[in-house]
Enzyme design. Sequence first.
Site, mmCIF file in Angstrom:
data_model
loop_
_atom_site.group_PDB
_atom_site.id
_atom_site.type_symbol
_atom_site.label_atom_id
_atom_site.label_comp_id
_atom_site.label_asym_id
_atom_site.label_seq_id
_atom_site.Cartn_x
_atom_site.Cartn_y
_atom_site.Cartn_z
ATOM 1 C CG HIS A 1 -1.515 2.372 -7.464
ATOM 2 N ND1 HIS A 1 -0.940 3.021 -8.523
ATOM 3 C CD2 HIS A 1 -0.594 2.403 -6.464
ATOM 4 C CE1 HIS A 1 0.268 3.415 -8.200
ATOM 5 N NE2 HIS A 1 0.502 3.059 -6.937
ATOM 6 C CG LEU A 2 -7.046 3.153 -1.996
ATOM 7 C CD1 LEU A 2 -6.566 4.450 -1.359
ATOM 8 C CD2 LEU A 2 -8.568 3.047 -1.883
ATOM 9 C CD GLN B 1 1.003 7.947 -9.836
ATOM 10 O OE1 GLN B 1 0.814 9.170 -9.771
ATOM 11 N NE2 GLN B 1 0.195 7.139 -10.479
#
Length: 112
Positions: A99-100, A93
């Site tokens: 967030h997807l 990350q």
Amino acid sequence: MEDCIFCKIVRGELPSRKAYEDEDVLVFHDIHPIAPVHLLLIPKAHVASLADCGPAHQALLGKLLLLAPRLAREHGLTEGFRTMINTGRGGGQEIFHLHLHVFGGGERIPKI
Ligand code: 5GP
Ligand code: ZN
């Protein structure tokens, strides 16, 4: 969150190519796409990562997941798509606002 890039996008302080918006969720195109279609689905309210979610985020997480096939379809990903959530530095990350990733199209994505 003052300095969070994605919060700035939500507030309109940074530009983005928006694909969907409602009261809880914003969807925009990734600035460095890894596939012909590469969307980021984010909650408007700041939460740093999946590991920072709790029962209060259950409906939001369900909403994000259920939006994925709809947006993939709307962007022509008829053959399928991949979803990804990187969590924490160990999970790759880089932006610490949940967030997807939804991406696909073009050549078949390598099996992982
Ligand atoms: P992560 O590695 O945190 O899961 O993914 C962060 C993603 O955000 C990356 O794919 C990166 O290209 C994207 N990104 C970083 N900054 C911006 C930005 O300012 N605008 C947009 N649209 N995407 C960004
Ligand atoms: Zn944020």
